[in-house]
Design a protein around this motif. Structure first.
Motif, short mmCIF file in Angstrom:
data_model
loop_
_atom_site.label_atom_id
_atom_site.label_comp_id
_atom_site.label_asym_id
_atom_site.label_seq_id
_atom_site.Cartn_x
_atom_site.Cartn_y
_atom_site.Cartn_z
N TYR A 137 -2.68 0.73 7.63
CA TYR A 137 -2.59 -0.73 7.66
C TYR A 137 -2.88 -1.26 9.06
CZ TYR A 137 -0.62 -5.43 7.22
OH TYR A 137 -0.44 -6.79 7.22
N CYS A 138 -2.29 -0.63 10.05
CA CYS A 138 -2.46 -1.08 11.43
C CYS A 138 -3.93 -1.00 11.86
CB CYS A 138 -1.59 -0.23 12.36
SG CYS A 138 -1.46 -0.86 14.05
N ARG A 139 -4.57 0.12 11.57
CA ARG A 139 -5.97 0.30 11.98
C ARG A 139 -6.89 -0.68 11.25
NH1 ARG A 139 -4.21 2.37 16.41
NH2 ARG A 139 -3.80 4.61 16.44
N GLU A 140 -6.48 -1.06 10.03
CA GLU A 140 -7.31 -1.99 9.25
C GLU A 140 -7.01 -3.45 9.56
OE1 GLU A 140 -6.40 -0.77 5.30
OE2 GLU A 140 -7.56 1.10 5.42
N HIS A 141 -5.98 -3.71 10.35
CA HIS A 141 -5.59 -5.09 10.68
C HIS A 141 -5.52 -5.32 12.18
CE1 HIS A 141 -4.38 -4.81 6.44
NE2 HIS A 141 -4.45 -6.13 6.40
N GLY A 142 -6.55 -4.84 12.85
CA GLY A 142 -6.71 -5.17 14.26
C GLY A 142 -5.67 -4.59 15.19
N ASP A 143 -5.04 -3.49 14.79
CA ASP A 143 -4.01 -2.84 15.61
C ASP A 143 -2.87 -3.79 15.97
OD1 ASP A 143 -5.20 -0.40 15.51
OD2 ASP A 143 -5.88 -0.36 17.57
N ASP A 144 -2.52 -4.63 15.02
CA ASP A 144 -1.42 -5.58 15.22
C ASP A 144 -0.10 -4.87 14.89
OD1 ASP A 144 0.50 -7.61 15.02
OD2 ASP A 144 -0.92 -9.05 14.18
N ILE A 145 0.65 -4.49 15.92
CA ILE A 145 1.87 -3.72 15.65
C ILE A 145 2.98 -4.60 15.09
CG2 ILE A 145 1.26 -2.00 17.38
CD1 ILE A 145 3.53 -3.09 19.13
N ASP A 146 2.96 -5.89 15.35
CA ASP A 146 3.98 -6.76 14.76
C ASP A 146 3.76 -6.91 13.26
OD1 ASP A 146 5.32 -7.28 17.18
OD2 ASP A 146 3.92 -8.86 17.70
N ALA A 147 2.51 -7.09 12.86
CA ALA A 147 2.20 -7.17 11.43
C ALA A 147 2.51 -5.83 10.75
CB ALA A 147 0.73 -7.54 11.23
N THR A 148 2.23 -4.74 11.46
CA THR A 148 2.51 -3.42 10.89
C THR A 148 4.01 -3.19 10.75
OG1 THR A 148 0.48 -2.58 11.91
CG2 THR A 148 2.10 -0.94 11.18
N TYR A 149 4.78 -3.66 11.71
CA TYR A 149 6.24 -3.56 11.62
C TYR A 149 6.75 -4.30 10.38
CZ TYR A 149 11.00 -3.09 13.48
OH TYR A 149 12.32 -2.76 13.67
N ALA A 150 6.19 -5.47 10.15
CA ALA A 150 6.57 -6.26 8.96
C ALA A 150 6.17 -5.52 7.68
CB ALA A 150 5.93 -7.64 9.01
N TYR A 151 5.02 -4.87 7.71
CA TYR A 151 4.57 -4.07 6.56
C TYR A 151 5.55 -2.94 6.29
CZ TYR A 151 1.53 -0.88 3.88
OH TYR A 151 1.00 -0.04 2.94
N LEU A 152 6.03 -2.29 7.34
CA LEU A 152 7.01 -1.23 7.19
C LEU A 152 8.32 -1.77 6.62
CD1 LEU A 152 6.28 0.62 10.53
CD2 LEU A 152 6.28 1.72 8.28
N GLU A 153 8.76 -2.90 7.11
CA GLU A 153 9.99 -3.50 6.58
C GLU A 153 9.87 -3.78 5.08
OE1 GLU A 153 12.22 -5.91 10.11
OE2 GLU A 153 10.39 -6.85 9.32
N LYS A 154 8.70 -4.19 4.67
CA LYS A 154 8.46 -4.50 3.26
C LYS A 154 8.52 -3.25 2.38
CE LYS A 154 4.73 -6.26 0.27
NZ LYS A 154 3.34 -6.76 0.26
N ASN A 155 8.11 -2.12 2.93
CA ASN A 155 7.95 -0.91 2.10
C ASN A 155 8.95 0.20 2.35
OD1 ASN A 155 5.44 -1.41 0.47
ND2 ASN A 155 4.60 -1.81 2.51
N VAL A 156 9.84 0.02 3.31
CA VAL A 156 10.73 1.12 3.70
C VAL A 156 11.62 1.59 2.56
CG1 VAL A 156 12.56 -0.39 4.59
CG2 VAL A 156 12.30 1.92 5.52
N LYS A 157 12.00 0.70 1.66
CA LYS A 157 12.86 1.09 0.55
C LYS A 157 12.07 1.48 -0.70
CE LYS A 157 16.85 -1.66 2.03
NZ LYS A 157 17.65 -0.48 2.43
#
Length: 285
Positions: A137-157
């Motif tokens: 996700y991060c590599r496909e979204h401009g290396d945005d680590i904040d957006a990636t962190y939010a993606y992780l929060e969405k999927n962690v469970k």
């Protein structure tokens, strides 16, 4: 490019880590009194490791100290790169106390660097699947680590992880269960199905015999699997490839369309689970 870190306790296979240009923190393990560093399967002979365990060798794990963490991250802080570390569960090790001390020191020295750590609350490929999904996700979204962190929060469970061990004495050696419970369980052929709940190892079911324990895992997969971003289903085994082959066939009978990854359980996890362990990891509803 943002620097994405993972550790070898996530057990993402080294080829996938390399494909996504991940920085890998190598965690130590000890076998027969010799300390080694896990390498995500690149050179580790897992068959030899489990043969030694079967023959009575002592296996254990260790954490990292503050200086190692400082030396690992300092070059990236110095270059001013955005850093995201996707870590295995903080509830399974005290090593993160030393990480926190190192990062606090680095933040004082390099106050303008963005560093984020995400706790997967998982282990083995339960963490590794999140690392893989988030790094893509991060590599496909401009290396945005904040957006990636939010993606992780969405999927962690949304990660299901289930294990069946062949011999509970290894869990007892690692302090995961009492020696008495391990002995009784082995004598009565009780097979606990293990999972990771809220970052800690937990027993989700106790079955009478290995076949019923494997069936329980398959039933959970059949009822809870959900395709999330085409993530693979992962089957891991501790030197019991024939068992994993048969189990893979059952998974494909349930869902013929899934992509399945097969890989050995590495020595850091294997030191606690022991030879003969079988695991299933997948994205779930």
């Amino acid at each position: 490019m943002a620097a994405i870190f993972c550790d070898t306790d996530c057990e993402l296979w080294y080829t996938h880590a390399r494909e996504l240009n991940l920085e890998v923190i190598r965690m130590p393990y000890i076998i027969d009194g010799e300390e080694k560093l896990c390498d995500l399967g690149e050179e580790t002979d897992t068959h030899d490791f489990y043969t030694k365990m079967r023959n009575g060798a002592s296996a254990s794990t260790a954490g990292l100290n503050q200086q190692i963490y400082y030396d690992t991250f300092e070059p990236f802080f110095k270059r001013g790169e955005d850093i995201l570390y996707i870590a295995f569960s903080s509830k399974l090790s005290g090593t993160f106390e030393y990480l926190d001390l190192a990062i606090a020191q680095l933040r004082k020295e390099y106050p303008n660097v963005k560093f984020r750590k995400f706790d997967t609350l998982n282990i083995c490929m339960g963490a590794g699947l999140l690392v893989y999904m988030a790094a893509k996700y991060c590599r496909e979204h401009g290396d945005d680590i904040d957006a990636t962190y939010a993606y992780l929060e969405k999927n962690v469970k949304k990660i299901g992880i289930y294990f069946v061990v062949d011999d509970m004495k290894y869990l007892a050696r690692g302090g995961r269960i009492s020696p008495a419970k391990a002995k009784i369980g082995n004598l009565m052929n009780i097979k606990p199905v293990l999972t990771v709940e809220d970052g800690k190892l937990d027993v989700c079911s106790k079955q009478n015999g290995t076949k019923k324990a494997y069936k329980y895992m398959l039933d959970v997969f059949a009822s809870t699997y959900e395709n999330i971003d085409n993530a693979p289903v992962v089957i891991v085994d501790a030197d019991c490839g024939d068992v994993a082959d048969a189990f893979e066939e059952k998974v494909r009978e349930i869902n013929p369309t899934v992509t399945i990854w097969r890989q050995p359980i590495g020595p850091v996890i294997g030191a606690h689970a022991g030879p003969g362990t079988l695991g299933l990891i997948f994205t779930r509803k």
